[in-house]
Enzyme design. Structure first.
Site, PDB file in Angstrom:
ATOM      1  CG  HIS A 459      -1.817   1.157   1.362  1.00 39.59           C
ATOM      2  ND1 HIS A 459      -3.160   1.081   1.109  1.00 39.59           N
ATOM      3  CD2 HIS A 459      -1.584   2.449   1.716  1.00 39.59           C
ATOM      4  CE1 HIS A 459      -3.713   2.278   1.291  1.00 39.59           C
ATOM      5  NE2 HIS A 459      -2.771   3.122   1.676  1.00 39.59           N
ATOM      6  CD  GLU A 460       1.430   3.563   3.715  1.00 42.15           C
ATOM      7  OE1 GLU A 460       1.567   4.625   3.069  1.00 42.15           O
ATOM      8  OE2 GLU A 460       0.414   3.313   4.403  1.00 42.15           O
ATOM      9  CG  HIS A 463       0.112   6.214  -0.778  1.00 35.64           C
ATOM     10  ND1 HIS A 463      -0.952   6.816  -1.416  1.00 35.64           N
ATOM     11  CD2 HIS A 463      -0.400   5.641   0.339  1.00 35.64           C
ATOM     12  CE1 HIS A 463      -2.064   6.607  -0.698  1.00 35.64           C
ATOM     13  NE2 HIS A 463      -1.755   5.880   0.356  1.00 35.64           N
ATOM     14  CG  HIS A 466       0.203   8.779  -7.069  1.00 35.61           C
ATOM     15  ND1 HIS A 466      -0.908   9.100  -6.355  1.00 35.61           N
ATOM     16  CD2 HIS A 466      -0.014   9.273  -8.311  1.00 35.61           C
ATOM     17  CE1 HIS A 466      -1.771   9.752  -7.139  1.00 35.61           C
ATOM     18  NE2 HIS A 466      -1.239   9.867  -8.320  1.00 35.61           N
TER      19      HIS A 466
END
Ligand code: ZN
Length: 670
Positions: A459-460, A463, A466
């Site tokens: 998940h991290e 990010h 991104h």
């Protein structure tokens, strides 16, 4: 007194975290605030005709340095704090937020931006978007109000800040005011040893005999899930459900007051309601859209929800009260799945998980993630990596800090320090970090993670990509600076690879034998994932809908008490009948613990899930390692930041608008 060679005063790609000390903070921030203020005055008073460069670009540059310095300080305060650093951060933080909140209310600056807008400049799409967004954001912050309006807006903001702070304090105080001490060990039947031990320690810390329980989640949840004693479950459930709704710490009036202040603020700024004000710059765009989205999902969840509750009633053999549901659900889960999360740990050694994850994104996005010796880090546990394109061009760098320490805050998060500009031939690499508090290694055993922790890493890192793969010409529209209901798409989509057999075979290997997860264990894990998922989904939908109804439809004149109104709404999403004094809304800090917070935004949890499940279906269809789909995701989503409307970016990737079907399939609801 100026500190010579203050490391916060120079933006550096290799950030000298190890050289930043508490004594640097106040002088650096003071100097950067002065410079930023002077730059803003210079923009406002510039007599020349307005251009993008002299107005918007100049405004971006005016705060760039301050953004960087306060970002570095805030990070260090979060990962390697000590009393002097905390004090220095607390001293500068209010000054910095006061500076930022004053920008939209600077009348000279607003005139400059309006003049640029009125001149209808020819701009690239990203720059044109920045102009529109800046004008809208200034308006939403009251730039167009007359003096009386600005004054009232200021009063509302102060009142909201006070009321929401008081609301949070009441939740905290009423939670802490409760304790339950059990002295007869027989009453603990059913409770696991870890929960018993924690309750024992809690009692001892208060100088008490027996076992002490509180309304904090780690104490409350095991009781509701495992304790055989029904009367005690009822007692603690009632205490939990009525927190901050009576006596000394009563939030009933404050909740009504916050709703009224938000309504007045929205009206003052020209919006129908608070939801429309808050959602204007989000993907959902307005309250109607967000509410319709939730109502449609509810229609498609209800029949399965009824079945699940019937199944649980049949299993228990009687009509369940709210304090029975979690307890009997756990018994049913054990009977159906017999699945122990801990059995997976040996297959998830940290190093294997991380290198497997890099392998996956290298295949998908045509990049390389390279481990480099860490220089200037804040702690020896921190690793440093570069992200390079296939042609070896440096795209960005990041720090990974995964283990808990006393000087580090809890949770897991990603943060950006430098968002680079992409305006070829001018290209700047990005710098960010991913942090967590995962199971650390013990002696000679490597860190063995839970599956949930593996999802957290993915998940991290989503990010982080991104930011790392961002290619936008406008700095403030780059990386993760996107609408709140869009920002979790790149992160949550990564979690999908943690559930795919082919992906797991790549990175989930036993730390001693190198074996992949046995088939029966994998099957149990996948089946347990959808256990009572309609209940989970209805709960989230209920919170999202009550949030929007309170901020859009509720009126004290027609609907009376907000707590009773909310109870009635939430009841339709609950598996058992609430007691008549149930008052969840009095302790819902997500919605009422800060001036905006998740107010009118709770829907975004589900919204993001729909996006990530739907977007992943394209990978599923073409192969979860498909370079073609990967590059499409990279170019249309990850590279774009907020340089275009997120709904448009999504359509470009999927070829259509989001469809909730994939989420319903993933949750076992179809
Ligand atoms: Zn996230």
């Amino acid at each position: 007194m100026p500190v010579p060679d203050n490391p916060l005063l120079h933006i550096q790609f290799e950030i000298p975290f190890d050289r930043v000390r508490a004594e640097h903070v106040e002088p650096a921030i003071a100097e950067l605030l002065t410079t930023a203020r002077a730059s803003i005055e210079a923009i406002a008073s510039d007599p020349e005709p307005r251009t993008y460069a002299s107005t918007l670009l100049a405004l971006e540059k005016a705060t760039e340095h301050l953004d960087y310095a306060i970002g570095v300080v805030r990070h260090l305060e979060g990962v390697a704090t000590y009393p002097e650093l905390r004090a220095a951060f607390n001293a500068v933080e209010p000054l910095v937020s006061e500076f930022y909140s004053g920008i939209p209310l600077h009348s000279g600056l607003w005139r400059a931006i309006k003049a640029l807008n009125d001149s209808h400049p020819k701009l690239s799409p990203a720059r044109a978007r920045l102009l529109i967004k800046t004008v809208d954001s200034f308006r939403r912050h009251g730039a167009e109000l007359d003096e009386a309006g600005k004054k009232r807006l200021g009063e509302i903001d102060v009142a909201l800040s006070k009321a929401t702070t008081k609301y949070s304090e009441n939740v905290l105080d009423s939670t802490n005011a409760f304790e339950l001490v059990i002295e007869d060990e027989r009453d603990l039947a059913g409770l696991p040893p870890t929960a018993r031990a924690a309750a024992r320690v809690s009692a001892e810390s208060k100088g008490l005999n027996g076992w002490r329980f509180t309304l904090q989640a780690p104490s409350y949840l095991p009781l509701m899930t495992y304790l055989d004693h029904r009367g005690i479950r009822e007692h603690i459930y009632r205490a939990y459900a009525t927190r901050a709704s009576h006596g000394e710490f009563d939030n009933r009036q404050i909740t009504a007051q916050i709703l009224e202040l938000r309504r007045e603020k929205a009206t003052l700024l020209g919006y129908r309601d608070f939801a429309d004000l808050v959602l204007e710059d989000r993907m959902a765009k307005n309250g109607t859209r967000a509410q319709t989205f939730l109502e449609e999902l509810r229609d498609r969840t209800e029949s399965r929800f009824a079945l699940e509750n019937q199944e649980l009633r049949d299993f228990a053999g009687f009509d369940l009260e709210p304090w029975d549901v979690g307890y009997w659900a756990e018994k049913l889960r054990l009977k159906l799945y017999d699945f122990d999360e801990e059995a997976l740990r040996p297959y998830f050694p940290m190093e294997g998980v991380v290198s497997g994850m890099f392998n996956i994104v290298e295949r998908l996005y045509g990049i390389k993630v390279v481990h480099k010796p860490a220089a200037h880090v804040w702690h020896p546990q921190v690793s440093y990596y570069e992200i390079r394109d296939e042609n070896d061009e440096l795209l960005g760098a990041f720090y990974a800090d995964w283990y808990p320490r006393e000087s580090k805050r809890g949770g897991a998060w990603m943060d950006g320090f430098i968002t680079g500009i992409y305006d070829p031939p001018h290209v700047e690499p990005h710098v960010g970090t991913i942090c967590g508090n995962l199971t650390p290694p013990v002696a000679s055993t490597p860190a063995l993670l839970t599956h949930r922790e593996v999802e957290t890493i993915f998940h991290e890192f989503g990010h982080l990509l991104h930011l790392g793969l961002s290619q936008t010409e406008v700095r403030s529209l780059g990386g993760t600076n996107v609408a709140w209901d869009f920002v979790e798409l790149p992160s949550q989509i990564m979690e999908n690879w943690c559930w795919e057999r082919d992906a797991l075979s790549l990175f989930a290997r036993h730390y001693q034998t190198g074996e992949t997860i046995p088939e029966d264990l994998y099957r149990k894990m996948v089946r347990a994932r959808t256990f009572r998922s309609a209940n989970t989904q209805m709960r989230q939908l209920g919170f999202g809908i009550v949030d929007l109804k309170l901020h859009r439809e509720y009126s004290p004149e027609h609907d009376g008490d907000a707590i009773a109104y909310s109870r009635h709404v939430l009841q339709q999403f609950a598996p058992a009948k609430f007691p008549t004094d149930h008052a969840t809304i009095a302790s819902f800090t997500h919605l009422f613990g800060s001036p905006v917070g998740y107010g009118a935004g709770y829907y975004s949890y589900k919204w993001a899930e729909v996006l990530d499940a739907d977007a992943f279906s394209r990978f599923r269809e073409h192969g979860i390692f498909s370079r073609e789909v990967g590059l499409s995701f990279r170019n249309n989503i990850l590279a774009k930041g907020d340089s275009e409307d997120p709904a448009e970016l999504y359509r470009r990737f999927m070829g259509r608008d989001p469809d909730p079907e994939a989420l319903l399939v993933r949750s076992g609801l179809l």
